[in-house]
Motif scaffolding. Structure first.
Motif, PDB file in Angstrom:
ATOM      1  N   SER A   1       0.854  -1.198   0.000  1.00  0.00           N
ATOM      2  CA  SER A   1       0.000   0.000   0.000  1.00  0.00           C
ATOM      3  C   SER A   1       0.891   1.250   0.000  1.00  0.00           C
ATOM      4  O   SER A   1       2.076   1.197   0.339  1.00  0.00           O
ATOM      5  N   LYS A   2       0.261   2.362  -0.377  1.00  0.00           N
ATOM      6  CA  LYS A   2       0.993   3.618  -0.535  1.00  0.00           C
ATOM      7  C   LYS A   2       1.560   4.095   0.809  1.00  0.00           C
ATOM      8  O   LYS A   2       0.884   4.023   1.831  1.00  0.00           O
ATOM      9  N   VAL A   3       2.775   4.595   0.785  1.00  0.00           N
ATOM     10  CA  VAL A   3       3.400   5.109   2.010  1.00  0.00           C
ATOM     11  C   VAL A   3       3.675   6.602   1.846  1.00  0.00           C
ATOM     12  O   VAL A   3       4.317   7.012   0.890  1.00  0.00           O
ATOM     13  N   PHE A   4       3.135   7.387   2.759  1.00  0.00           N
ATOM     14  CA  PHE A   4       3.327   8.843   2.720  1.00  0.00           C
ATOM     15  C   PHE A   4       4.401   9.246   3.735  1.00  0.00           C
ATOM     16  O   PHE A   4       4.707   8.480   4.649  1.00  0.00           O
ATOM     17  N   PRO A   5       4.953  10.463   3.584  1.00  0.00           N
ATOM     18  CA  PRO A   5       5.992  10.888   4.543  1.00  0.00           C
ATOM     19  C   PRO A   5       5.450  10.952   5.978  1.00  0.00           C
ATOM     20  O   PRO A   5       4.297  11.333   6.193  1.00  0.00           O
ATOM     21  N   ALA A   6       6.289  10.577   6.918  1.00  0.00           N
ATOM     22  CA  ALA A   6       5.888  10.551   8.330  1.00  0.00           C
ATOM     23  C   ALA A   6       5.667  11.961   8.862  1.00  0.00           C
ATOM     24  O   ALA A   6       6.422  12.872   8.551  1.00  0.00           O
ATOM     25  N   LYS A   7       4.598  12.113   9.647  1.00  0.00           N
ATOM     26  CA  LYS A   7       4.348  13.362  10.373  1.00  0.00           C
ATOM     27  C   LYS A   7       4.003  12.973  11.802  1.00  0.00           C
ATOM     28  O   LYS A   7       3.296  11.992  12.013  1.00  0.00           O
ATOM     29  N   PHE A   8       4.488  13.736  12.748  1.00  0.00           N
ATOM     30  CA  PHE A   8       4.209  13.416  14.147  1.00  0.00           C
ATOM     31  C   PHE A   8       3.756  14.673  14.882  1.00  0.00           C
ATOM     32  O   PHE A   8       4.130  15.786  14.512  1.00  0.00           O
ATOM     33  N   SER A   9       2.993  14.470  15.941  1.00  0.00           N
ATOM     34  CA  SER A   9       2.651  15.599  16.800  1.00  0.00           C
ATOM     35  C   SER A   9       2.409  15.113  18.215  1.00  0.00           C
ATOM     36  O   SER A   9       2.225  13.925  18.454  1.00  0.00           O
ATOM     37  N   ASN A  10       2.403  16.058  19.120  1.00  0.00           N
ATOM     38  CA  ASN A  10       2.132  15.743  20.519  1.00  0.00           C
ATOM     39  C   ASN A  10       1.514  16.958  21.192  1.00  0.00           C
ATOM     40  O   ASN A  10       1.878  18.088  20.913  1.00  0.00           O
ATOM     41  N   THR A  11       0.540  16.695  22.074  1.00  0.00           N
ATOM     42  CA  THR A  11       0.065  17.727  22.989  1.00  0.00           C
ATOM     43  C   THR A  11      -0.141  17.068  24.341  1.00  0.00           C
ATOM     44  O   THR A  11      -0.657  15.960  24.408  1.00  0.00           O
ATOM     45  N   CYS A  12       0.326  17.716  25.400  1.00  0.00           N
ATOM     46  CA  CYS A  12       0.103  17.213  26.758  1.00  0.00           C
ATOM     47  C   CYS A  12      -0.692  18.254  27.529  1.00  0.00           C
ATOM     48  O   CYS A  12      -0.238  19.384  27.682  1.00  0.00           O
ATOM     49  N   TRP A  13      -1.871  17.856  28.002  1.00  0.00           N
ATOM     50  CA  TRP A  13      -2.674  18.729  28.855  1.00  0.00           C
ATOM     51  C   TRP A  13      -2.418  18.345  30.307  1.00  0.00           C
ATOM     52  O   TRP A  13      -2.223  17.164  30.620  1.00  0.00           O
ATOM     53  N   SER A  14      -2.430  19.327  31.197  1.00  0.00           N
ATOM     54  CA  SER A  14      -2.320  19.039  32.629  1.00  0.00           C
ATOM     55  C   SER A  14      -3.368  19.855  33.358  1.00  0.00           C
ATOM     56  O   SER A  14      -3.646  21.000  32.990  1.00  0.00           O
ATOM     57  N   LEU A  15      -3.900  19.261  34.435  1.00  0.00           N
ATOM     58  CA  LEU A  15      -4.874  19.972  35.258  1.00  0.00           C
ATOM     59  C   LEU A  15      -4.166  20.427  36.528  1.00  0.00           C
ATOM     60  O   LEU A  15      -3.512  19.637  37.204  1.00  0.00           O
ATOM     61  N   ILE A  16      -4.308  21.728  36.848  1.00  0.00           N
ATOM     62  CA  ILE A  16      -3.657  22.288  38.036  1.00  0.00           C
ATOM     63  C   ILE A  16      -4.634  22.353  39.202  1.00  0.00           C
ATOM     64  O   ILE A  16      -4.302  22.046  40.337  1.00  0.00           O
ATOM     65  N   ASP A  17      -5.865  22.762  38.883  1.00  0.00           N
ATOM     66  CA  ASP A  17      -6.928  22.832  39.895  1.00  0.00           C
ATOM     67  C   ASP A  17      -8.238  22.778  39.102  1.00  0.00           C
ATOM     68  O   ASP A  17      -8.205  22.724  37.873  1.00  0.00           O
ATOM     69  N   THR A  18      -9.379  22.822  39.803  1.00  0.00           N
ATOM     70  CA  THR A  18     -10.663  22.767  39.122  1.00  0.00           C
ATOM     71  C   THR A  18     -10.702  23.757  37.955  1.00  0.00           C
ATOM     72  O   THR A  18     -10.406  24.943  38.141  1.00  0.00           O
ATOM     73  N   ASP A  19     -11.063  23.265  36.770  1.00  0.00           N
ATOM     74  CA  ASP A  19     -11.209  24.112  35.577  1.00  0.00           C
ATOM     75  C   ASP A  19      -9.965  24.941  35.260  1.00  0.00           C
ATOM     76  O   ASP A  19     -10.063  26.019  34.682  1.00  0.00           O
ATOM     77  N   ASN A  20      -8.811  24.458  35.655  1.00  0.00           N
ATOM     78  CA  ASN A  20      -7.572  25.200  35.417  1.00  0.00           C
ATOM     79  C   ASN A  20      -6.600  24.287  34.661  1.00  0.00           C
ATOM     80  O   ASN A  20      -5.722  23.669  35.249  1.00  0.00           O
ATOM     81  N   GLY A  21      -6.821  24.204  33.346  1.00  0.00           N
ATOM     82  CA  GLY A  21      -6.008  23.322  32.510  1.00  0.00           C
ATOM     83  C   GLY A  21      -4.945  24.097  31.748  1.00  0.00           C
ATOM     84  O   GLY A  21      -5.139  25.257  31.375  1.00  0.00           O
ATOM     85  N   VAL A  22      -3.803  23.460  31.529  1.00  0.00           N
ATOM     86  CA  VAL A  22      -2.727  24.040  30.707  1.00  0.00           C
ATOM     87  C   VAL A  22      -2.256  22.971  29.727  1.00  0.00           C
ATOM     88  O   VAL A  22      -2.562  21.792  29.888  1.00  0.00           O
ATOM     89  N   LYS A  23      -1.540  23.406  28.707  1.00  0.00           N
ATOM     90  CA  LYS A  23      -1.083  22.436  27.718  1.00  0.00           C
ATOM     91  C   LYS A  23       0.246  22.856  27.109  1.00  0.00           C
ATOM     92  O   LYS A  23       0.632  24.024  27.147  1.00  0.00           O
ATOM     93  N   VAL A  24       0.923  21.871  26.548  1.00  0.00           N
ATOM     94  CA  VAL A  24       2.174  22.100  25.823  1.00  0.00           C
ATOM     95  C   VAL A  24       2.132  21.162  24.624  1.00  0.00           C
ATOM     96  O   VAL A  24       1.619  20.043  24.730  1.00  0.00           O
ATOM     97  N   GLY A  25       2.610  21.636  23.483  1.00  0.00           N
ATOM     98  CA  GLY A  25       2.534  20.761  22.317  1.00  0.00           C
ATOM     99  C   GLY A  25       3.571  21.121  21.280  1.00  0.00           C
ATOM    100  O   GLY A  25       4.190  22.195  21.340  1.00  0.00           O
ATOM    101  N   ALA A  26       3.762  20.211  20.345  1.00  0.00           N
ATOM    102  CA  ALA A  26       4.710  20.461  19.264  1.00  0.00           C
ATOM    103  C   ALA A  26       4.423  19.541  18.087  1.00  0.00           C
ATOM    104  O   ALA A  26       3.727  18.534  18.224  1.00  0.00           O
ATOM    105  N   THR A  27       4.972  19.927  16.930  1.00  0.00           N
ATOM    106  CA  THR A  27       4.928  19.054  15.757  1.00  0.00           C
ATOM    107  C   THR A  27       6.357  18.607  15.454  1.00  0.00           C
ATOM    108  O   THR A  27       7.327  19.294  15.809  1.00  0.00           O
TER     109      THR A  27
END
Lengths: 420, 227
Positions: A349-375
């Protein structure tokens, strides 16, 4: 050369090995065995089965019938999720995708014969093997701690009974008691994980045991999302959390599980609960397969193939791939690249170039979320970071709430992507 | 301007009793990314909103992307009137829990009244609405026609989509992360380019879109439009 029966057999065997093949056995569908049913393995099994439309025979080997995601297990500690809500079964992968799900431990790999041996005695043939075993702990990294003391001092870094145990111990702490965490050195699974855990435990203690203290013994100078966590701790849990870094001897730490003490550069601290997160290495099946260098299994970022054996792909935490953090999101992203490469190799089957990504969410307190991500993209040398972002300090409450809600949506999305 | 004339000719028993339709028109900008209203309004990401009052929930026959719950609500007798629309706009998921309308709702009663007054005009007498394109809002990104003309490769789109599906669910479920299935191709392309040039603010989407070529965006749009 005189042709004896012995040399004749030998010649035939050599010719068979040298000839191009599609898959072992010479007939039937090509076989893929996946070891480990987490974010890497379950995703890879599902994508290969789904996209090959039955052309590839996929077997998934995973000891647990109920899989507890490590991601969001901190939210269980904080009281934001039930344990049931992070449990998943493999029923849909078997029924809707035709994957052979085998609940057993892989204990041996013969790379020449291309077979996997299971603890129950079964042997599985493969044309391609995918290893996604997650992490194991490095013996002796925290003197005084080993797996025999893990019930006195839980790691809770593989979710399930360990997480439950840690929560029960926190709930049993005396008023004003001390919770200690021995944080791991780099590299380790889920870089913000220990600090999100501290936030969640602080949230719980603030309500149930407000005079309790949290002590982080951290061998690292810096950690993921540090400014965000420290801002959140000062705002929400003022005075509760103390972090000792390597400048104060946190890189020279030992524990005594019998006495419930943590010794930091010679100073003995008595604690009530101790969460030891030791140094990590690739799940031990990688070592058994002989594809590790140091603690991890090096891979080619274009395909996630082992640099030592091209019939084996290694995903997620166990792999040494370059710039991606060890996270469930990363493993899921890598699994799709590997699935495409495996299908390409086995069915053309056809093979396309690899692409990757990541996002990490963290909860600090009620309704207080933060995130970090990259490609990321694959280079010949490694998986290299392209671009990234991180939440900012001082963000307003509405944005933090939206980020948290987004993380709940992501959880639902990635678990559907893994388990169907 | 033309809208003021509409207000003038509207029957006094309808829209202007509800709220201030002029203000409602401004509030409608929040809806206009997905919904069209007025003469020649078409179904886009969401169904068109002409003749909304009195319509059954899930009742636009040529709109095919209603959630199961929305269709069921319509079959069970939910009709859009002042009370039901007010409740829906206040908190969409409270009324139809699996609605694919990714909108938080409008908490302010006056704002809702104004919006309902605006919507009501297009139910009173939509055929006679004098504006040619009442929803002719400038697109977020003015894309060159050749970019919009790219025909996406759905096979490539399917591979690229695996990256989207870590968060966005392929069955169109919307839980904290918007549904992206079944969008008209142009809307999808415009939205992705808006992220790419950072007009749309979401950092994850800016990152994802930022490294996609025009062909890749077209491939994704083609793939998701058919999902």
């Amino acid at each position: 050369m005189k042709l004896t029966r012995r040399s004749f057999i030998g010649t035939t065997a050599a010719a068979t090995l040298a000839a191009p093949y599609v898959h072992a056995g010479g007939h039937g569908r090509p076989k893929v065995v996946v070891i480990g049913g987490g974010a890497g393995g379950a995703t890879a099994a599902r994508y290969i089965a789904k996209d090959s439309k039955g052309e590839i025979d996929v077997t998934l080997v995973e000891p647990s019938r109920s899989y507890y995601t490590c991601f969001f297990s901190n939210l269980y500690l904080g009281g934001f999720r039930s344990l049931d809500s992070i449990a998943h079964s493999y029923g849909t992968l078997a029924s809707a995708y035709g994957i052979n799900v085998v609940h057993d431990w892989a204990v041996g790999i013969d790379r020449d014969a291309r077979t996997v041996t299971l603890a129950g005695g079964t042997s599985l043939n493969y044309d391609r093997l995918i290893l996604s075993p997650g992490i194991d702990f490095v013996d002796g990294s925290v003197p005084g701690w080993d797996v025999s003391t893990q019930n006195a001092m839980p790691h809770a870094y593989k979710a399930g009974s360990q997480t439950e145990l840690l929560k029960a111990q926190i709930e049993a702490m005396p008023q004003g008691g001390t919770f200690a965490m021995v944080a791991p050195p780099n590299p380790y699974r889920c870089p913000p994980g220990p600090y999100e855990r501290v936030s969640m435990i602080a949230h719980k203690l603030k309500a149930e045991n407000p005079t309790a203290k949290i002590l982080i013994v951290d061998p690292k100078e810096k950690f993921s999302k540090q400014a965000l966590f420290e801002e959140g701790w000062n705002t929400n849990y003022a005075g509760m959390i103390e972090r000792i870094g390597p400048d104060f001897g946190a890189d020279k730490v030992s524990v005594d599980a019998g006495a419930m003490t943590v010794t930091i550069d010679g100073n003995v601290e008595k604690v009530d609960v101790c969460n030891v997160i030791p140094a990590m290495k690739a799940g031990r099946i990688c070592e058994i397969a002989g594809i590790t260098e140091g603690n991890w299994a090096p891979v080619n970022g274009h395909t996630m193939q082992s640099r030592i054996d091209e019939n084996i792909h290694v995903l997620g935490d166990a792999s040494a791939q370059g710039d991606m953090p060890k996270s469930g999101f990363s493993a899921n992203s890598q699994a799709k690249v590997a699935a495409m490469a495996v299908r390409g190799a086995l069915t053309g089957s056809k093979v396309f170039p690899a692409k990757f990504s990541n996002t990490c969410w963290s909860l600090i307190d009620t309704d207080n979320g933060v995130k970090v991500g990259a490609t990321y993209q694959a280079t010949d040398e490694k998986i290299a970071k392209v671009d990234g972002f991180v939440s900012q300090t001082g963000e307003d409450a509405a944005l933090r709430k939206a980020t948290y809600e987004e993380s709940i949506g992501w959880y639902s999305g990635i678990t559907s992507d893994m388990f169907g | 301007m033309t809208f003021v004339i509409v207000v003038g000719i509207a029957s006094s028993s309808s829209a202007d009793d509800i709220g201030n339709a002029e203000k409602g028109r401004e509030i409608f900008q929040k809806c206009a990314a997905c919904h069209q209203i007025g003469q020649d309004a078409k179904n886009r990401v969401g169904p068109h909103l002409n003749s909304l009052f009195g319509r059954a929930a899930g009742g636009v026959v040529d709109y095919t992307k209603y959630s199961k719950g929305m269709s069921r609500a319509g079959a069970d007798g939910l009709k859009w009137d002042l009370a039901s629309l007010d409740a829906y706009i206040e908190n969409p998921k409270a009324l139809v829990s699996d609605t694919r309308m990714n909108f938080r709702g409008i908490k302010d009663k006056t704002d809702r009244d104004d919006l309902l007054a605006f919507l009501r005009f297009y139910s009173d007498n939509p055929a006679n609405i004098p504006e040619a394109q009442p929803t002719a809002i400038a697109p977020e990104v003015a894309l060159a026609p050749e970019i919009l003309a790219i025909v996406g490769d759905t096979e490539y789109g399917e591979y690229l989509s695996s990256e989207c599906k870590t968060c966005h669910q392929s069955d169109g479920t919307d839980k904290g992360i918007p549904s992206i299935t079944g969008w008209p191709v142009d809307d999808f392309v415009v939205a992705m380019h808006a992220y790419k040039i950072k007009i749309r603010p979401h950092p994850v989407m800016q990152l994802m879109a930022g490294r996609l070529s025009d062909e890749e965006i077209a491939a994704l749009a083609a793939y998701f439009s058919e999902l």
